[in-house]
Design a protein around this motif. Structure first.
Motif, mmCIF file in Angstrom:
data_model
loop_
_atom_site.group_PDB
_atom_site.id
_atom_site.type_symbol
_atom_site.label_atom_id
_atom_site.label_comp_id
_atom_site.label_asym_id
_atom_site.label_seq_id
_atom_site.Cartn_x
_atom_site.Cartn_y
_atom_site.Cartn_z
ATOM 1 N N ASP A 21 59.228 43.902 21.695
ATOM 2 C CA ASP A 21 60.203 43.678 20.569
ATOM 3 C C ASP A 21 61.604 42.765 21.553
ATOM 4 N N VAL A 22 61.686 43.226 23.100
ATOM 5 C CA VAL A 22 62.549 42.386 23.794
ATOM 6 C C VAL A 22 61.813 40.764 23.767
ATOM 7 N N LEU A 23 60.601 41.007 24.026
ATOM 8 C CA LEU A 23 59.879 39.059 23.490
ATOM 9 C C LEU A 23 59.809 38.535 22.666
ATOM 10 N N ARG A 24 59.775 39.729 21.506
ATOM 11 C CA ARG A 24 59.997 38.133 20.297
ATOM 12 C C ARG A 24 61.655 37.992 20.075
ATOM 13 N N GLU A 28 62.095 34.095 18.838
ATOM 14 C CA GLU A 28 63.223 33.405 17.778
ATOM 15 C C GLU A 28 64.738 33.346 18.258
ATOM 16 N N SER A 29 65.227 33.504 19.926
ATOM 17 C CA SER A 29 66.743 33.304 20.151
ATOM 18 C C SER A 29 66.704 31.882 19.549
ATOM 19 N N GLY A 34 67.227 25.859 21.708
ATOM 20 C CA GLY A 34 67.767 25.102 22.923
ATOM 21 C C GLY A 34 67.295 24.092 24.560
ATOM 22 N N ALA A 35 66.525 25.061 24.936
ATOM 23 C CA ALA A 35 65.759 25.081 26.408
ATOM 24 C C ALA A 35 64.954 24.390 26.033
#
Length: 419
Positions: A21-24, A28-29, A34-35
């Motif tokens: 979930d952290v990776l997902r 999705e962020s 932007g990066a």
């Protein structure tokens, strides 16, 4: 519910702070978006740098015979180009003195100050559902008002700076307010009216620089010099150009955050931008909010003019606004119309602008490559599905939508018809 469907549903539940979930959430962020947009723009810029270099083109002509020559020339050119960009905009490790080593960083902060202020003005308008394309004209009128107070009035030092800043903000607010009132009362598109006001502001500045009130006895199209008491003080001494305007930009970012996230006006701005009909039903005066949004946006753009007028240039010329008004839209888009994101985007564009000259001097690369980088960033930022398709990233909320979709085994079986 069957055991397999139950296990699928449990798999779709959040897995806690650790695990997939952290990776997902990272994938999705908006920050990752932007990066990746900046990285993708750098890749496109690298291709253009290579194509423009004669040595790289020559080695590409016999690539199949000796590919090492091509890769060596390309690697050397890109290394020199991007190291020069860093040395010109962040830190020059080849400089002879400590002051010269850190001067690029201070130049980046100096250049970014008006970008941040104008970007904040654009961000306020974007979040309220308006597209302010008139930043250039608002900066010009703000520069005229603030510059005139700076060289025509005589006040104590602190009061003189404050008066010049207030005049610049008032000039930008007045110019944007024209478009806001037209939008609120007649429904006129703010895009069209602000574009036309840009042209009018440019011609007003040209005319003003022919009058004695602005240029005095100067024969060149340049105004009188802003008095010492109205100039932004330097923050790091005479060895650097960094001035108080950068602190003003940071304070403005904090105020915009409070306005948009903690104040009643900010709630009305956001509500009107999200759904004007619902805002009107809730009792919010949409025409009044529309005009007020443009006034606030214009005031921030007008305040951006104090960077060159009171901080670095100290007089008015026909190019006083540069391209800040248009770059500010890119800054706001890259920063997702949030104060912190706008500040970081302004710093990035300040570094690109400050380092572009060094890159051109060191490698002979055309400084317009930096403009291509900025434009390509806008392209990728404006097309999130494109970036997600290139890097195979999940769309925001895709897992939640999958979790809400009923499994095939959840469908109850039709009751058997009795014979």
């Amino acid at each position: 519910m069957s055991e397999s469907a139950q296990s699928d549903a449990e798999t779709d539940e959040p897995a806690g702070p650790d695990g997939p979930d952290v990776l997902r959430r990272i994938a999705e962020s908006n920050a990752l978006m932007g990066a990746l947009a900046v990285f993708s723009a750098a890749v496109v810029g690298s291709v253009l740098i290579l194509v423009a270099d004669s040595r790289v083109r020559a080695t590409a002509g016999y690539f199949l015979a000796r590919p090492s020559d091509f890769f060596g020339a390309a690697g050397s050119l890109l290394t020199r180009a991007y190291s020069a960009l860093v040395r010109g905009g962040v830190f020059d490790w080849q400089a002879a003195t400590t002051a010269r080593m850190w001067r690029p960083a201070t130049e980046t902060l100096t250049v970014s100050a008006p970008l941040i202020l104008a970007g904040l003005g654009m961000a306020v308008a974007f979040r309220a559902g308006l597209f302010n394309v008139g930043g250039q004209g608002q900066i010009i009128v703000g520069a005229m008002a603030g510059g005139y107070v700076g060289f025509a009035w005589s006040l104590p030092a602190g009061a003189h700076i404050a008066a010049a800043m207030a005049a610049a903000a008032a000039g930008g607010a007045l110019w944007a307010g024209i478009a806001g009132v037209l939008k609120a009362t007649t429904g006129a598109s703010e895009v069209i009216t602000t574009i036309m006001l840009n042209s009018i502001a440019g011609y007003l500045l040209i005319h003003a620089l022919t009058t004695r009130a602005f240029k005095g006895d100067n024969t060149n199209p340049k105004s009188l010099t802003v008095k010492d008491g109205a100039q932004y003080p330097l923050l790091l001494g005479d060895s650097f150009r960094l001035h108080l305007g950068f602190v003003v930009a940071l304070v403005a970012a904090l105020l915009v955050w409070w306005l948009m996230e903690r104040s009643e006006f900010g709630f009305q701005f956001r509500a009107t931008g999200s759904n004007p009909q619902a805002a009107r039903t809730a009792g919010i005066g949409v025409p009044r909010v529309t005009a007020l949004v443009m006034v606030v946006s214009g005031a921030l753009c007008g305040l951006a003019a104090t960077g060159p007028v009171l901080g670095t240039q100290h007089n008015l010329t026909t190019s006083i606004a540069g391209s800040v008004g248009f770059d500010a839209m890119t800054v706001a888009l890259l920063g997702r119309s949030r104060p912190l994101g706008t500040v970081l985007a302004g710093l990035l564009f300040g570094a690109l602008t400050a380092g572009g000259t060094a890159m051109q001097t060191t490698t002979g690369t055309n400084v317009d490559i930096v403009l291509v980088l900025q434009s390509t960033i806008v392209l990728f930022i404006a097309a999130p599905p494109l970036v997600r398709a290139i890097y195979r990233l999940p769309a925001p909320g895709s897992r939640r939508r999958r979790a809400r979709r009923p499994a095939a085994t959840d469908t109850p079986a039709a009751p058997a018809r009795e014979a």
